[in-house]
Write a protein that holds these residues in place. Structure first.
Motif, mmCIF file in Angstrom:
data_model
loop_
_atom_site.group_PDB
_atom_site.id
_atom_site.type_symbol
_atom_site.label_atom_id
_atom_site.label_comp_id
_atom_site.label_asym_id
_atom_site.label_seq_id
_atom_site.Cartn_x
_atom_site.Cartn_y
_atom_site.Cartn_z
ATOM 1 N N ALA A 148 -0.435 -2.641 11.587
ATOM 2 C CA ALA A 148 -0.987 -2.030 10.002
ATOM 3 C C ALA A 148 -0.396 -2.619 8.951
ATOM 4 C CB ALA A 148 -0.431 -0.535 10.101
ATOM 5 N N LEU A 149 1.008 -3.156 9.079
ATOM 6 C CA LEU A 149 1.485 -4.099 8.197
ATOM 7 C C LEU A 149 0.752 -5.253 8.046
ATOM 8 C CD1 LEU A 149 5.573 -3.596 8.827
ATOM 9 C CD2 LEU A 149 4.163 -3.090 6.889
ATOM 10 N N GLY A 150 0.568 -5.728 9.016
ATOM 11 C CA GLY A 150 -0.428 -7.206 8.966
ATOM 12 C C GLY A 150 -1.622 -6.775 8.119
ATOM 13 N N GLN A 151 -2.114 -5.682 8.175
ATOM 14 C CA GLN A 151 -3.475 -5.381 7.436
ATOM 15 C C GLN A 151 -3.114 -5.096 5.939
ATOM 16 O OE1 GLN A 151 -6.671 -5.924 8.359
ATOM 17 N NE2 GLN A 151 -5.626 -6.703 10.232
ATOM 18 N N ALA A 152 -2.054 -4.441 5.665
ATOM 19 C CA ALA A 152 -1.299 -4.176 4.321
ATOM 20 C C ALA A 152 -1.272 -5.789 3.576
ATOM 21 C CB ALA A 152 -0.067 -3.470 4.378
ATOM 22 N N VAL A 153 -0.532 -6.573 4.268
ATOM 23 C CA VAL A 153 -0.244 -7.945 3.854
ATOM 24 C C VAL A 153 -1.599 -8.521 3.369
ATOM 25 C CG1 VAL A 153 0.136 -10.232 4.537
ATOM 26 C CG2 VAL A 153 1.853 -8.271 5.051
ATOM 27 N N ARG A 154 -2.664 -8.460 4.196
ATOM 28 C CA ARG A 154 -3.821 -8.935 3.999
ATOM 29 C C ARG A 154 -4.616 -8.452 2.679
ATOM 30 N NH1 ARG A 154 -6.980 -11.913 7.020
ATOM 31 N NH2 ARG A 154 -8.912 -12.124 6.631
ATOM 32 N N VAL A 155 -4.460 -6.945 2.581
ATOM 33 C CA VAL A 155 -5.135 -6.376 1.395
ATOM 34 C C VAL A 155 -4.158 -6.504 0.179
ATOM 35 C CG1 VAL A 155 -5.251 -4.038 0.119
ATOM 36 C CG2 VAL A 155 -5.930 -4.429 2.695
ATOM 37 N N PHE A 156 -3.011 -6.515 0.120
ATOM 38 C CA PHE A 156 -2.260 -6.939 -0.936
ATOM 39 C C PHE A 156 -2.363 -8.556 -1.325
ATOM 40 C CE2 PHE A 156 1.309 -3.467 0.235
ATOM 41 C CZ PHE A 156 0.760 -2.792 -0.775
ATOM 42 N N TRP A 157 -2.537 -9.336 -0.522
ATOM 43 C CA TRP A 157 -2.791 -10.771 -0.726
ATOM 44 C C TRP A 157 -4.113 -10.895 -1.272
ATOM 45 C CZ3 TRP A 157 -1.392 -14.447 4.085
ATOM 46 C CH2 TRP A 157 -1.289 -15.824 3.922
ATOM 47 N N GLN A 158 -5.045 -10.272 -0.782
ATOM 48 C CA GLN A 158 -6.460 -10.466 -1.497
ATOM 49 C C GLN A 158 -6.597 -9.990 -2.803
ATOM 50 O OE1 GLN A 158 -9.339 -9.198 1.363
ATOM 51 N NE2 GLN A 158 -10.886 -10.388 0.302
ATOM 52 N N HIS A 159 -5.858 -8.622 -3.008
ATOM 53 C CA HIS A 159 -6.409 -7.827 -4.029
ATOM 54 C C HIS A 159 -5.051 -7.913 -5.056
ATOM 55 C CE1 HIS A 159 -10.013 -6.473 -2.582
ATOM 56 N NE2 HIS A 159 -9.386 -6.365 -1.518
ATOM 57 N N GLY A 160 -3.791 -8.477 -4.783
ATOM 58 C CA GLY A 160 -2.731 -8.038 -5.726
ATOM 59 C C GLY A 160 -2.194 -6.977 -5.465
ATOM 60 N N TYR A 161 -0.981 -6.752 -5.822
ATOM 61 C CA TYR A 161 -0.260 -5.378 -5.697
ATOM 62 C C TYR A 161 -0.977 -4.354 -6.335
ATOM 63 C CZ TYR A 161 3.255 -1.853 -6.193
ATOM 64 O OH TYR A 161 3.820 -0.667 -6.308
ATOM 65 N N GLU A 162 -1.299 -4.465 -7.754
ATOM 66 C CA GLU A 162 -1.787 -3.470 -8.648
ATOM 67 C C GLU A 162 -3.204 -3.367 -8.204
ATOM 68 O OE1 GLU A 162 -1.184 -3.743 -12.924
ATOM 69 O OE2 GLU A 162 0.742 -2.757 -12.362
ATOM 70 N N GLY A 163 -3.932 -4.215 -7.753
ATOM 71 C CA GLY A 163 -5.280 -4.427 -7.348
ATOM 72 C C GLY A 163 -5.706 -3.633 -5.974
ATOM 73 N N ALA A 164 -4.693 -3.509 -4.991
ATOM 74 C CA ALA A 164 -4.704 -2.792 -4.134
ATOM 75 C C ALA A 164 -4.743 -1.632 -3.984
ATOM 76 C CB ALA A 164 -3.865 -3.274 -3.007
ATOM 77 N N SER A 165 -5.680 -0.885 -3.852
ATOM 78 C CA SER A 165 -5.733 0.788 -4.014
ATOM 79 C C SER A 165 -5.138 1.423 -2.764
ATOM 80 C CB SER A 165 -7.109 1.359 -4.227
ATOM 81 O OG SER A 165 -7.916 1.213 -3.210
ATOM 82 N N LEU A 166 -4.703 2.499 -2.639
ATOM 83 C CA LEU A 166 -4.360 3.480 -1.416
ATOM 84 C C LEU A 166 -5.413 3.536 -0.525
ATOM 85 C CD1 LEU A 166 -1.862 5.859 -3.011
ATOM 86 C CD2 LEU A 166 -1.349 3.984 -1.576
ATOM 87 N N SER A 167 -6.730 3.594 -1.066
ATOM 88 C CA SER A 167 -7.890 3.836 -0.239
ATOM 89 C C SER A 167 -8.283 2.624 0.591
ATOM 90 C CB SER A 167 -9.055 4.209 -1.071
ATOM 91 O OG SER A 167 -8.905 5.643 -1.757
ATOM 92 N N GLU A 168 -8.037 1.187 -0.083
ATOM 93 C CA GLU A 168 -8.162 0.131 0.565
ATOM 94 C C GLU A 168 -7.245 -0.199 1.649
ATOM 95 O OE1 GLU A 168 -10.400 -2.939 -2.767
ATOM 96 O OE2 GLU A 168 -8.081 -2.001 -3.224
ATOM 97 N N LEU A 169 -5.894 0.378 1.126
ATOM 98 C CA LEU A 169 -4.898 -0.049 2.192
ATOM 99 C C LEU A 169 -4.963 1.073 3.434
ATOM 100 C CD1 LEU A 169 -1.988 -0.259 -0.485
ATOM 101 C CD2 LEU A 169 -2.463 -1.981 1.371
ATOM 102 N N THR A 170 -5.083 2.157 3.407
ATOM 103 C CA THR A 170 -5.257 2.958 4.374
ATOM 104 C C THR A 170 -6.487 2.714 5.129
ATOM 105 O OG1 THR A 170 -6.532 4.908 2.815
ATOM 106 C CG2 THR A 170 -3.997 5.034 3.470
ATOM 107 N N GLU A 171 -7.522 2.386 4.603
ATOM 108 C CA GLU A 171 -8.794 2.017 5.564
ATOM 109 C C GLU A 171 -8.460 0.642 6.420
ATOM 110 O OE1 GLU A 171 -13.544 0.264 4.749
ATOM 111 O OE2 GLU A 171 -12.494 1.649 3.152
ATOM 112 N N ALA A 172 -7.919 -0.233 5.578
ATOM 113 C CA ALA A 172 -7.572 -1.499 6.516
ATOM 114 C C ALA A 172 -6.477 -1.357 7.408
ATOM 115 C CB ALA A 172 -7.220 -2.672 5.294
ATOM 116 N N MET A 173 -5.606 -0.401 7.021
ATOM 117 C CA MET A 173 -4.522 0.036 8.052
ATOM 118 C C MET A 173 -4.954 0.967 9.204
ATOM 119 S SD MET A 173 -1.503 0.384 5.189
ATOM 120 C CE MET A 173 -0.223 0.460 6.390
ATOM 121 N N GLY A 174 -6.119 1.521 9.173
ATOM 122 C CA GLY A 174 -6.703 2.253 9.949
ATOM 123 C C GLY A 174 -5.842 3.790 10.212
#
Length: 195
Positions: A14-40
């Motif tokens: 899950a942390l690996g997926q969170a890294v990917r979302v933050f890396w791709q979208h930036g801290y502010e650009g990463a929504s909680l919905s994107e994070l939870t979806e990517a992290m499963g």
């Protein structure tokens, strides 16, 4: 979680997926919905396991440091100052151009565009970058003491130079410059290394 249900997800994955979302979208650009979806996971699980978005980012940055940005730590163990600089720069190319990750560097991609609400996270990223630079500076001071660098070499300037080139590599990779060309730029940068 004493007394509660056991976690039904792999925290490391899950942390690996969170890294990917933050890396791709930036801290502010990463929504909680994107994070939870990517992290499963769902939001209550995210909050229970990681706290809020800021604490999740802090843990994601630690995960990134330990798994993707290992070249920063590895550089300090090289036998010579030049080898340390080369490991730092070639590692920056490797991380910034991995086929299975977003391009660029998490510390730059996640933190360049942040508003006032993210001051703590912006500072955390700046501290992360300063820590890497300080480690290089200390390594280069040691190289001077050991005679590996000329006595008049400025360890702080050399560390800043290596970090500046590494950050430029990340920006260029994010702009689509390929690995081979970036490695040629590393070779070119190293021609400026003190004899």
């Amino acid at each position: 979680m004493a007394g509660g249900r056991p976690r039904e997800f792999d925290v490391e994955a899950a942390l690996g997926q969170a890294v990917r979302v933050f890396w791709q979208h930036g801290y502010e650009g990463a929504s909680l919905s994107e994070l939870t979806e990517a992290m499963g996971i769902n939001r209550p699980s995210l909050y229970a396991a990681f706290g809020n978005k800021e604490s999740l980012f802090r843990k994601a940055l630690e995960h990134y440091t330990d798994r993707q940005a290992v070249h920063v730590r590895d550089a300090l163990d090289r036998p010579t100052a030049r080898a340390a600089a080369e490991r730092m720069l070639r590692g920056a190319v490797e991380v910034s151009t991995r086929f299975d990750c977003p391009t660029g560097c998490l510390s730059l991609q996640a933190g360049l565009a942040m508003g006032e609400d993210a001051v703590a996270t912006r500072e955390r990223l700046a501290d992360w970058r300063r820590t890497g630079e300080a480690g290089l500076r200390d390594r280069f001071e040691r190289a001077k003491a050991e005679g590996d660098l000329p006595a008049d070499a400025d360890a702080a300037d050399l560390a800043k130079f290596v970090v500046l080139v590494a950050q430029g590599i990340s920006v260029q990779a994010a702009d689509g410059v390929d690995r081979e060309r970036l490695l040629r730029m590393v070779d070119l940068a190293l021609t400026a290394w003190p004899a």
